[in-house]
Write a protein that holds these residues in place. Structure first.
Motif: not given
Length: 670
Positions: A465-474
């Motif tokens: 979940t946090i990996s997906d969050h970081d990818s989207r944010q970047r």
């Protein structure tokens, strides 16, 4: 290219190659492009958004080299409160920079101020300070003794900026004590200089993104993304659905919980997951030794990270030492060890698993020989703040077993980490903390074929979940969209610790709707806008669900004036639609219902808010609309009730799609 840049560029090229060093220089140059110009003194605050274990220090040092070469003769590097990390920062700065005078702040207490003045005017002065009260007080004292320091263009690097330095009293109801000690010291530091570039550095900017955008605050004016170099392995490599089968090995959550409750130092029976992780590490290390038997870099790491409790660390230390003893006994004196068959079976199971991701592996008997010959070179290191915890991490053994808790969160690099046994859990963990736990990330591609992470599935899902969050944010930042918004599964993880989140941060939940408390209704302010919206919507069918361009909806929503917003924030909604939603789904359409309703103010709310704006028929239409697609309802009010101004006006309503991220935002920044 100045002397310091040329010097560091050459050294960096020798270390990481031409392509990677060029990328470091490019990123640092992009950062310094935001620095104040010599004839235009100003204070600029920016953010370097890095990747965990990606070599942000090289960018920090290259930015410092550029600054000194460009007449920013004073650089201040702020570090975590860890003495080891401060010393490490000094050493890396000395290796990277050729001309400046580089010192820890504690070393300048009795230094010659005249000497420091000379370097500020010539070759540059670099001061390294921990973010603790004593160091910052000493820094303030030293700066006060330097000549004309207010007019010296200065670079301030705030490493791990989200961890220490943000105001931890933002939610304090005591109005007289609303600024924490370190935060106040950093505010004062920035005010010393009339012209400076302050660069916040972190791989976990969630807390920074949500800060208030005010003068002297800590919300960045610009963001630069660091890029991963060749060989970098990020969190998505391990936890994405495609790759996880290669690296993730499930551990029963009950096993981890039971380990946290065992405090008997005589325990020698290892649970299945822990035993399997240890066997895998030993086998993986042996494979790597056989691949390069003469390598000087054959120091491998195993990490157990399941608790902050020092008692748990001690239990694991006893268990791992017992495991090594039994393994050694079974290999060295096979006739004496009753469970040799079980030990070899466990090693063989680990071998069979590792073979699945290795293209070429020696036969099992060769692996056993390698283990037998090298297992003596091992160490068990407990990394915590207890008297028995190691202060300096020296990985000079071939098999290094590391056990730790909070001291592993930030700044600690574990060389050639092959196996992780992870079990840190809470009811709703923080994104920034979990990312800092991801020690398996880094320049580790050469060992990826034998890397394994033993973790309960429940926790692996959170990392995904946090990996997906970081990818989207970047992705959003890279596209040029940087606002005070986080897109996060807030019911699964929190963005950061609550005490650094301003009280002005709001949240939109998936599947929930919002509309303004009171739209503007005065004829002089609304008549032209109503006519404009009427024209834009002319020809569209009413009282049915239609698909419409996001650009048209955004245009309309952004024009509707309001008297009282309530929970409504059209800027956040439009930003969500035009960036996050469009990018994620490649869909530039949303659903729309156009309707009419003669709505007034609700007496039950003291006539301070609209009544229900959706009739039963409109509610039925909304229910029929696909909940996975954003829904906008535009209601035309004829404006004939006594509280209005006898002029029609439009009322907006918006529903976020279900199954999506929460939208966290700082109201004050919009």
């Amino acid at each position: 290219m100045g002397a310091n840049v040329e010097y560091f560029k050459k050294r960096l090229t020798e270390e990481i190659g031409e392509v990677a060093s060029n990328q470091v220089l490019k990123t640092a140059s992009e950062i310094f492009d935001y620095a104040p110009k010599e004839d235009q003194p100003e204070r600029v605050l920016g953010l370097l958004y890095g990747l965990v274990q990606s070599g942000k220090t090289n960018i920090i040092n290259m930015t410092t080299a550029i600054a000194i070469d460009k007449s920013f003769k004073l650089s201040i590097i702020l570090t975590d409160r860890n003495n080891t990390l401060q010393t490490q920062t000094v050493g890396r700065s000395e290796d990277a920079l050729s001309t400046p005078y580089i010192k820890k702040i504690s070393e300048l207490e009795k230094d010659d101020m005249g000497l420091l003045d000379i370097y500020v005017k010539t070759d540059g002065l670099v001061i390294i300070s921990k973010k603790d009260p004593r160091d910052l007080e000493q820094l303030n004292l030293v700066l006060s003794k330097l000549s004309d320091i207010a007019n010296v263009p200065t670079l301030i690097i705030d490493d791990e900026a989200d961890a220490i330095g943000l105001n931890t009293k933002q939610r304090n109801e005591d109005s007289e004590h609303k600024v924490s000690t370190i935060n106040a010291a950093l505010v004062n530091l920035r005010e010393v200089f009339s012209s400076h570039l302050m660069l916040q550095v972190t791989a976990t900017p969630q807390a920074i993104v949500l800060q208030n955008d005010v003068d002297g605050g800590f919300h960045p004016e610009f963001v630069v993304l660091s890029k991963a170099g060749e060989g970098y392995v990020g969190i998505d490599e391990f936890f994405s659905e495609i790759n996880s089968l290669n690296y993730i090995r499930n551990v029963n959550l009950e096993e981890v919980q039971e380990l946290k409750e065992i405090f008997d130092e005589d325990v020698s029976i290892l649970p299945d997951g822990l035993l399997s992780s240890l066997n895998t590490f030993i086998v993986a290390g042996a494979i790597k030794i056989l691949e390069e038997p003469d390598s000087q870099n054959n120091q491998f790491t195993y990490l157990s990270h399941i608790s902050h409790s020092q008692q748990v660390h001690e239990t694991l230390r006893v268990m791992i030492k017992a495991y090594i003893r039994d393994l050694t006994h079974a290999l060295k004196i096979p006739t004496e060890h009753k469970t040799r068959t079980d030990i070899l079976s466990g090693l063989n199971s680990a071998y069979e698993d590792v073979v699945g991701t290795c293209s070429s592996v020696p036969v099992f008997s060769k692996i056993l020989e390698a283990i037998d010959q090298n297992i003596a070179s091992h160490d068990v290191l407990v990394v915590n703040s207890s008297p028995n915890g190691v202060r300096e991490l020296n990985f000079n053994k071939k098999f290094n077993f590391v056990i730790g808790g909070n001291r592993l969160n930030r700044g600690i690099t574990l060389p050639r980490l092959l196996v992780t046994y992870y079990g840190r859990s809470s009811s709703r963990p923080q994104v920034d903390t979990l990312f800092q736990h991801a020690r398996m990330c880094g320049y580790r591609s050469k060992d990826l074929n034998v890397t394994r992470i033993f973790i309960p599935q429940e926790l692996a899902s959170i990392f995904a979940t946090i990996s997906d969050h970081d990818s989207r944010q970047r992705e959003l930042i890279e596209s040029g969209e940087f606002k005070s918004i986080l897109y996060l599964e807030h019911d699964v993880v929190k963005p950061t610790r609550p005490n650094v989140i301003p009280t002005t941060v709001g949240i939109y939940k998936p599947g929930k709707s919002t509309f303004p408390r009171i739209p503007e209704f005065n004829k002089s302010k609304i008549e032209l806008i109503t006519n404009y919206i009427d024209t834009k919507l002319h020809g569209f069918p009413h009282k049915q669900v239609i698909s419409i361009d996001i650009s048209l909806v955004s245009d309309i929503l952004s024009r509707i004036p309001l008297i009282s917003t309530g929970s409504w924030n059209e800027k956040v909604i439009c930003s969500y639609l035009n960036t996050y939603y469009i990018q994620k789904y490649s869909n530039e359409k949303v659903n729309l219902i156009i309707t009419e309703a003669n709505v007034g103010l609700a007496s039950s709310r003291g006539s301070q808010a609209l009544g229900s704006i959706l009739s039963p028929a409109t509610q039925d239409l909304a229910t029929s609309s696909d909940p996975s697609i954003p829904l906008v309802i535009l209601t035309r009010n004829p404006g004939v009730k006594s509280e209005w101004d006898d002029t029609p006006f439009w009322i907006p309503w918006f529903r976020f799609p279900v199954g999506e991220s929460h939208v966290l935002f700082n109201v004050e920044n919009f």
